[in-house]
Design a protein around this motif. Structure first.
Motif, PDB file in Angstrom:
ATOM      1  N   VAL A   1       0.851  -1.189   0.000  1.00  0.00           N
ATOM      2  CA  VAL A   1       0.000   0.000   0.000  1.00  0.00           C
ATOM      3  C   VAL A   1       0.889   1.242   0.000  1.00  0.00           C
ATOM      4  N   LEU A   2       0.726   2.076  -1.018  1.00  0.00           N
ATOM      5  CA  LEU A   2       1.578   3.249  -1.217  1.00  0.00           C
ATOM      6  C   LEU A   2       0.871   4.515  -0.750  1.00  0.00           C
ATOM      7  N   ASP A   3       1.651   5.401  -0.146  1.00  0.00           N
ATOM      8  CA  ASP A   3       1.128   6.687   0.314  1.00  0.00           C
ATOM      9  C   ASP A   3       2.254   7.715   0.229  1.00  0.00           C
ATOM     10  N   GLY A   4       2.547   8.132  -0.996  1.00  0.00           N
ATOM     11  CA  GLY A   4       3.657   9.052  -1.188  1.00  0.00           C
ATOM     12  C   GLY A   4       4.989   8.334  -1.321  1.00  0.00           C
ATOM     13  N   ASP A   5       4.949   7.047  -1.605  1.00  0.00           N
ATOM     14  CA  ASP A   5       6.182   6.288  -1.815  1.00  0.00           C
ATOM     15  C   ASP A   5       6.018   5.437  -3.073  1.00  0.00           C
ATOM     16  N   HIS A   6       6.911   4.477  -3.274  1.00  0.00           N
ATOM     17  CA  HIS A   6       6.883   3.740  -4.536  1.00  0.00           C
ATOM     18  C   HIS A   6       7.190   2.264  -4.334  1.00  0.00           C
ATOM     19  N   PHE A   7       6.874   1.505  -5.364  1.00  0.00           N
ATOM     20  CA  PHE A   7       7.167   0.075  -5.432  1.00  0.00           C
ATOM     21  C   PHE A   7       7.879  -0.171  -6.749  1.00  0.00           C
ATOM     22  N   ILE A   8       8.953  -0.944  -6.728  1.00  0.00           N
ATOM     23  CA  ILE A   8       9.695  -1.234  -7.946  1.00  0.00           C
ATOM     24  C   ILE A   8       9.516  -2.704  -8.303  1.00  0.00           C
ATOM     25  N   PHE A   9       9.021  -2.936  -9.514  1.00  0.00           N
ATOM     26  CA  PHE A   9       8.762  -4.285 -10.002  1.00  0.00           C
ATOM     27  C   PHE A   9       9.963  -4.782 -10.793  1.00  0.00           C
ATOM     28  N   GLU A  10      10.598  -5.796 -10.268  1.00  0.00           N
ATOM     29  CA  GLU A  10      11.716  -6.491 -10.923  1.00  0.00           C
ATOM     30  C   GLU A  10      12.763  -5.535 -11.500  1.00  0.00           C
ATOM     31  N   LYS A  11      13.031  -4.464 -10.786  1.00  0.00           N
ATOM     32  CA  LYS A  11      14.082  -3.501 -11.135  1.00  0.00           C
ATOM     33  C   LYS A  11      13.858  -2.799 -12.471  1.00  0.00           C
ATOM     34  N   THR A  12      12.650  -2.936 -13.030  1.00  0.00           N
ATOM     35  CA  THR A  12      12.409  -2.371 -14.365  1.00  0.00           C
ATOM     36  C   THR A  12      11.259  -1.369 -14.416  1.00  0.00           C
ATOM     37  N   LEU A  13      10.305  -1.463 -13.502  1.00  0.00           N
ATOM     38  CA  LEU A  13       9.147  -0.572 -13.529  1.00  0.00           C
ATOM     39  C   LEU A  13       8.889  -0.018 -12.135  1.00  0.00           C
ATOM     40  N   GLY A  14       8.798   1.290 -12.028  1.00  0.00           N
ATOM     41  CA  GLY A  14       8.491   1.931 -10.761  1.00  0.00           C
ATOM     42  C   GLY A  14       7.033   2.352 -10.714  1.00  0.00           C
ATOM     43  N   VAL A  15       6.390   2.080  -9.568  1.00  0.00           N
ATOM     44  CA  VAL A  15       4.999   2.488  -9.348  1.00  0.00           C
ATOM     45  C   VAL A  15       4.979   3.510  -8.221  1.00  0.00           C
ATOM     46  N   ALA A  16       4.577   4.745  -8.539  1.00  0.00           N
ATOM     47  CA  ALA A  16       4.440   5.798  -7.530  1.00  0.00           C
ATOM     48  C   ALA A  16       2.969   5.941  -7.183  1.00  0.00           C
ATOM     49  N   GLY A  17       2.662   6.055  -5.881  1.00  0.00           N
ATOM     50  CA  GLY A  17       1.258   6.086  -5.502  1.00  0.00           C
ATOM     51  C   GLY A  17       0.901   7.061  -4.404  1.00  0.00           C
ATOM     52  N   VAL A  18      -0.243   7.718  -4.572  1.00  0.00           N
ATOM     53  CA  VAL A  18      -0.853   8.550  -3.531  1.00  0.00           C
ATOM     54  C   VAL A  18      -2.369   8.388  -3.617  1.00  0.00           C
ATOM     55  N   LYS A  19      -3.041   8.763  -2.552  1.00  0.00           N
ATOM     56  CA  LYS A  19      -4.506   8.776  -2.584  1.00  0.00           C
ATOM     57  C   LYS A  19      -5.003   9.902  -3.479  1.00  0.00           C
ATOM     58  N   GLY A  20      -4.380  11.091  -3.351  1.00  0.00           N
ATOM     59  CA  GLY A  20      -4.859  12.262  -4.048  1.00  0.00           C
ATOM     60  C   GLY A  20      -5.949  12.965  -3.264  1.00  0.00           C
ATOM     61  N   PHE A  21      -6.548  13.972  -3.867  1.00  0.00           N
ATOM     62  CA  PHE A  21      -7.612  14.737  -3.209  1.00  0.00           C
ATOM     63  C   PHE A  21      -8.325  15.571  -4.263  1.00  0.00           C
ATOM     64  N   GLY A  22      -9.362  16.283  -3.855  1.00  0.00           N
ATOM     65  CA  GLY A  22     -10.119  17.142  -4.751  1.00  0.00           C
ATOM     66  C   GLY A  22      -9.589  18.567  -4.762  1.00  0.00           C
ATOM     67  N   GLY A  23     -10.322  19.432  -5.447  1.00  0.00           N
ATOM     68  CA  GLY A  23      -9.922  20.829  -5.462  1.00  0.00           C
ATOM     69  C   GLY A  23     -10.126  21.551  -6.772  1.00  0.00           C
ATOM     70  N   GLY A  24     -10.508  20.828  -7.829  1.00  0.00           N
ATOM     71  CA  GLY A  24     -10.795  21.489  -9.086  1.00  0.00           C
ATOM     72  C   GLY A  24      -9.626  21.512 -10.048  1.00  0.00           C
ATOM     73  N   PHE A  25      -9.878  22.097 -11.225  1.00  0.00           N
ATOM     74  CA  PHE A  25      -8.938  21.966 -12.333  1.00  0.00           C
ATOM     75  C   PHE A  25      -8.687  23.302 -13.036  1.00  0.00           C
ATOM     76  N   GLY A  26      -7.455  23.407 -13.562  1.00  0.00           N
ATOM     77  CA  GLY A  26      -7.102  24.563 -14.379  1.00  0.00           C
ATOM     78  C   GLY A  26      -7.318  25.882 -13.668  1.00  0.00           C
ATOM     79  N   ASN A  27      -7.908  26.837 -14.385  1.00  0.00           N
ATOM     80  CA  ASN A  27      -8.151  28.158 -13.810  1.00  0.00           C
ATOM     81  C   ASN A  27      -9.188  28.138 -12.701  1.00  0.00           C
ATOM     82  N   ALA A  28      -9.928  27.044 -12.595  1.00  0.00           N
ATOM     83  CA  ALA A  28     -10.951  26.920 -11.558  1.00  0.00           C
ATOM     84  C   ALA A  28     -10.462  26.145 -10.338  1.00  0.00           C
ATOM     85  N   THR A  29      -9.159  25.893 -10.243  1.00  0.00           N
ATOM     86  CA  THR A  29      -8.606  25.207  -9.074  1.00  0.00           C
ATOM     87  C   THR A  29      -8.792  26.069  -7.833  1.00  0.00           C
TER      88      THR A  29
END
Length: 244
Positions: free
Chosen positions: A98-126
């Motif tokens: 379970v990732l929360d601002g950290d990462h998991f590396i699969f077989e030294k070839t692929l990195g998975v970065a993960g966060v829950k995230g949050f709301g707040g809107g987009f672009g000029n309407a953020t």
């Protein structure tokens, strides 16, 4: 045998399992299909329905049959009863990272970065941090999640990387949701570190009635893998399978 660093990795992605106490056997077919077709599984939040330890135990039991590595992030539902630590503990017992601002590396070839995230809107309407303390606190949560993702990506020293989160980093994958709630389903603050550091793909959930895919400003593919959405379009395979 070690994996050829240049070989493609088959990644299965799904979110919003919303596992309940009475869901024994519900995900058996999903696990069977993932085992048969993927090298890695990523889960994009709302793993449980009400954030109860009992639900976490059922999900861990379901995922115990996985024969491939699994990385996950939590969603808003997983926080409902303040039992996050216990749920993560149950999932860890069956090898779920379970990732929360950290990462998991699969077989030294692929990195998975993960966060829950949050709301707040987009672009000029953020939404901006102005006015009441409650508003500032809401905005700060989105900023914090973005900074956590930036930290996770900055520590990945591999050529290929993907990002998993629960909330949406772009508005395009929210098309189909009620327009009034879209600012609460994600924020473009989350896309900033992705565009800066780059990624092969981004996966999120949360938007059960959204669109299946879009791109960030720099053209990075974004996939909405909420299981209720996938069930409408690909009922026989309730996950996205992508080669990276």
């Amino acid at each position: 045998m070690a994996r050829d660093p240049g070989s493609k990795i088959r990644l299965a992605a799904v979110g919003d399992l919303h596992c309940r106490e009475d869901h024994h056997g519900r995900f058996r077919q999903l696990v069977k299909q993932v085992n048969a077709s993927a090298d890695l599984l990523v889960l994009c939040g709302d793993l449980t329905d009400r954030g109860m330890i009992e639900e976490g135990k059922v999900l861990a039991e379901e995922l115990s049959a996985l024969r491939v590595p699994c990385a996950a992030v939590l969603g808003n539902h997983d926080y409902e009863h303040n039992q996050v630590k216990d749920i993560c503990g149950e999932l860890a017992k069956v090898g779920v990272h379970v990732l929360d601002g950290d990462h998991f590396i699969f077989e030294k070839t692929l990195g998975v970065a993960g966060v829950k995230g949050f709301g707040g809107g987009f672009g000029n309407a953020t939404l901006q941090a102005f006015g009441e303390g409650q508003t500032k606190g809401f905005v700060q949560e989105a900023v914090t999640e973005s900074l956590k993702l930036e930290a996770a990506l900055s520590h990945l020293d591999v050529e290929r990387k993907v990002v998993i989160m629960h909330y949406a980093p772009i508005p395009e994958t929210l098309e189909g949701e009620n327009i009034e709630i879209r600012p609460f389903l994600g924020t473009s603050r989350l896309s900033m570190p992705i565009d800066h550091y780059g990624a092969e793909a981004v996966f999120h959930g949360h938007a059960h009635h959204g669109a299946r895919n879009g791109t960030t400003k720099s053209g990075i593919p974004v996939y909405n893998v909420a299981m209720p959405l996938l069930a409408k379009h690909t009922p026989d395979q309730r996950f996205v399978l992508l080669e990276v």
